[in-house]
Design a protein around this motif. Structure first.
Motif, PDB file in Angstrom:
ATOM      1  N   TYR A   3       0.808  -1.223   0.000  1.00  0.00           N
ATOM      2  CA  TYR A   3       0.000   0.000   0.000  1.00  0.00           C
ATOM      3  C   TYR A   3       0.839   1.270   0.000  1.00  0.00           C
ATOM      4  O   TYR A   3       0.315   2.371   0.145  1.00  0.00           O
ATOM      5  CB  TYR A   3      -0.931   0.031   1.220  1.00  0.00           C
TER       6      TYR A   3
ATOM      7  N   THR B  68       5.675  -0.212  11.908  1.00  0.00           N
ATOM      8  CA  THR B  68       4.484  -0.949  11.511  1.00  0.00           C
ATOM      9  C   THR B  68       4.711  -2.453  11.607  1.00  0.00           C
ATOM     10  O   THR B  68       5.688  -2.977  11.077  1.00  0.00           O
ATOM     11  CB  THR B  68       4.069  -0.585  10.074  1.00  0.00           C
TER      12      THR B  68
ATOM     13  N   ASP C 231       2.243  -5.477  10.688  1.00  0.00           N
ATOM     14  CA  ASP C 231       0.930  -5.689  10.072  1.00  0.00           C
ATOM     15  C   ASP C 231       0.368  -7.083  10.348  1.00  0.00           C
ATOM     16  O   ASP C 231       0.142  -7.878   9.434  1.00  0.00           O
ATOM     17  CB  ASP C 231       1.011  -5.455   8.562  1.00  0.00           C
TER      18      ASP C 231
ATOM     19  N   ARG D 239       2.366   0.193  15.005  1.00  0.00           N
ATOM     20  CA  ARG D 239       1.179   0.472  14.197  1.00  0.00           C
ATOM     21  C   ARG D 239       0.816  -0.739  13.350  1.00  0.00           C
ATOM     22  O   ARG D 239       1.688  -1.351  12.728  1.00  0.00           O
ATOM     23  CB  ARG D 239       1.431   1.679  13.297  1.00  0.00           C
TER      24      ARG D 239
ATOM     25  N   ASN E  54      -1.636  -1.616  10.138  1.00  0.00           N
ATOM     26  CA  ASN E  54      -2.526  -1.120   9.096  1.00  0.00           C
ATOM     27  C   ASN E  54      -3.532  -2.217   8.781  1.00  0.00           C
ATOM     28  O   ASN E  54      -3.196  -3.245   8.187  1.00  0.00           O
ATOM     29  CB  ASN E  54      -1.726  -0.736   7.847  1.00  0.00           C
TER      30      ASN E  54
ATOM     31  N   THR F  43      -6.326  -4.556   7.346  1.00  0.00           N
ATOM     32  CA  THR F  43      -6.907  -4.977   6.073  1.00  0.00           C
ATOM     33  C   THR F  43      -7.830  -6.160   6.342  1.00  0.00           C
ATOM     34  O   THR F  43      -7.935  -6.641   7.473  1.00  0.00           O
ATOM     35  CB  THR F  43      -5.805  -5.423   5.086  1.00  0.00           C
TER      36      THR F  43
ATOM     37  N   ASP G 260      -4.878   1.329  12.753  1.00  0.00           N
ATOM     38  CA  ASP G 260      -5.339   2.239  11.709  1.00  0.00           C
ATOM     39  C   ASP G 260      -5.739   1.433  10.476  1.00  0.00           C
ATOM     40  O   ASP G 260      -5.280   0.300  10.276  1.00  0.00           O
ATOM     41  CB  ASP G 260      -4.239   3.230  11.330  1.00  0.00           C
TER      42      ASP G 260
ATOM     43  N   ALA H  83      -5.574   0.462   6.645  1.00  0.00           N
ATOM     44  CA  ALA H  83      -4.796   0.590   5.414  1.00  0.00           C
ATOM     45  C   ALA H  83      -5.702   1.201   4.356  1.00  0.00           C
ATOM     46  O   ALA H  83      -6.897   0.902   4.298  1.00  0.00           O
ATOM     47  CB  ALA H  83      -4.300  -0.785   4.966  1.00  0.00           C
ATOM     48  N   GLN H  84      -5.144   2.073   3.531  1.00  0.00           N
ATOM     49  CA  GLN H  84      -5.954   2.752   2.525  1.00  0.00           C
ATOM     50  C   GLN H  84      -5.242   2.741   1.181  1.00  0.00           C
ATOM     51  O   GLN H  84      -4.079   2.343   1.070  1.00  0.00           O
ATOM     52  CB  GLN H  84      -6.240   4.191   2.965  1.00  0.00           C
TER      53      GLN H  84
ATOM     54  N   TRP I  63      -3.316   4.552  -0.823  1.00  0.00           N
ATOM     55  CA  TRP I  63      -2.479   5.741  -0.794  1.00  0.00           C
ATOM     56  C   TRP I  63      -1.737   5.942  -2.119  1.00  0.00           C
ATOM     57  O   TRP I  63      -0.805   6.752  -2.206  1.00  0.00           O
ATOM     58  CB  TRP I  63      -1.482   5.650   0.354  1.00  0.00           C
TER      59      TRP I  63
END
Length: 393
Positions: A44, A140, A142, A186, A188, A190, A219, A221-222, A224
């Motif tokens: 991402y 991060t 994940d 962090r 992300n 999904t 947070d 994931a987007q 980006w």
């Protein structure tokens, strides 16, 4: 009613006037990208596919000059970003030593944070960063090893990025006794991390529970940007019901652990808005461009300054970003019980606001309601509890 709405608008106008009056000349915060190079290929990442550039000695010198001239009240507070900033540790070292010397000579404060993937953060590098006044580290992780390594593989994919990160962090935990730093872990989120979120939280609890130096942050994931996101878009969480269910699940699982967390998973932040929306904030990229947001590389956006030859600032471009800070109260918000404080700033992405207004010539969308509005009861209970706990300390 109309009278109450008018009173709210008057209060906000006064607050805005006072806020602008308090804005000091100079810059209070900087983000520096010493390089766009990275040893990972996260699916991402908005920087996938961009040219690799590392700060030259000339750009380093110009960066020191620019920050020395623009720092607010003599202090310097910055964040190291990338790329993977630790790939350019020599740039971080040279800039940090210059900033420390400048602030030391004037008895002013210098501090720094870093956003790093953590794979290069061995104990020696960590200790050097501490000497260079880096206080907080965002790293991060994940999800479980299998999911993390799939979402955040290394360039050559010959080893596990998860194993490297965990090895480095556990080394810090056991060998560094000081409490003068914070590591924000962090995740992300999904659809794939959602499947094993309980296993992941349990793993983190075993490793970092009961240690307040390590804090979890959850947070979404987007999209980006970047060249790899197209093949992973199906993993992005977009359904509001799914997202609400995920946050509720995380909140319940975390309650049974000894982990320290930020408030991200509860979506209760009052101060909505991005740091990019601050008037006194700049990003300096590895080529010497001065921008507002590190993610501007996704779009063809003019820089607000350039350090590559000499310090040149585009006041008109700065004014365009500043205009996004002007708060207009949509009709739907005028009777909301959160006014004037709860929605004092837009919750929308400032970069997206810029793109909509100046690149796409679109009307700026109304701000979305903060999670605080729907979670107000939980927030008040938690706020009351924490207030009583502080009184007892």
């Amino acid at each position: 009613d109309a009278e109450e709405t008018a009173r709210y608008e008057t209060v906000i106008s006064i607050m805005l006037g006072e806020s602008r009056a308090r804005v000091k000349k100079g810059c209070s915060d900087y983000t520096i990208l010493p390089t766009t190079a990275c040893n990972a290929r996260c699916f991402y990442c908005f920087e996938n596919g961009i040219k690799t550039v590392t700060m030259t000695p000339e750009v380093v010198e110009a960066t020191v000059e620019f920050i020395d001239k623009t720092r607010q009240d003599g202090k310097i507070n910055l964040c190291w970003f990338g790329g993977e900033p630790l790939v350019a540790m020599d740039v971080i070292r040279n800039l940090s030593l210059s900033f420390i010397e400048i602030c030391k000579s004037e008895k002013k404060r210098y501090s720094a944070d870093i956003t790093t993937n953590g794979t290069l953060l061995n104990i020696d590098t960590f200790r050097e960063l501490q000497k260079l006044r880096v206080i907080t580290f965002q790293i991060t992780v994940d999800g479980t090893k299998e999911i993390h390594d799939m979402q955040r593989p290394l360039v050559n994919n010959d080893s596990s990025s998860y194993d490297l990160i965990v090895k480095n962090l556990l080394k810090l935990k056991t060998e560094v006794k000081s409490y003068g730093f914070r590591v924000y872990l962090r995740i992300n989120l999904t659809k794939k991390t959602f499947l094993k979120i309980e296993d992941f939280i349990s793993e983190m609890d075993k490793m970092f529970g009961n240690d307040s130096r390590f804090q979890m942050s959850f947070d979404l994931a987007q999209d980006w940007g970047g060249v790899r996101i197209e093949s992973f878009k199906d993993s992005i969480l977009t359904n509001d019901d799914e997202i609400e269910n995920l946050y509720e699940q995380i909140k319940n699982v975390v309650k049974s652990t000894t982990l320290s967390t930020t408030d991200g998973y509860e979506e209760m932040s009052i101060a909505a808005g991005c740091y990019v929306s601050q008037n006194n904030y700049f990003t300096i990229d590895s080529s010497g461009r001065i921008t507002k947001c590190a993610q501007e590389t996704r779009y063809n956006i003019s820089s607000i300054g350039d350090l590559s030859n000499s310090i040149v600032i585009d006041d008109f471009e700065i004014a365009k970003w500043d205009s996004l800070n002007r708060i207009e109260i949509p009709d739907k918000c005028k009777k909301c019980f959160l006014l004037p404080r709860g929605c004092f700033r837009r919750s929308n992405c400032t970069l997206q606001l810029y793109v909509d207004k100046y690149l796409n010539n679109q009307a700026i969308a109304e701000p979305s309601c903060p999670g605080l509005k729907t979670n107000i009861n939980d927030y008040l209970v938690r706020w009351s509890y924490e207030g009583k706990a502080k009184q007892l300390q």
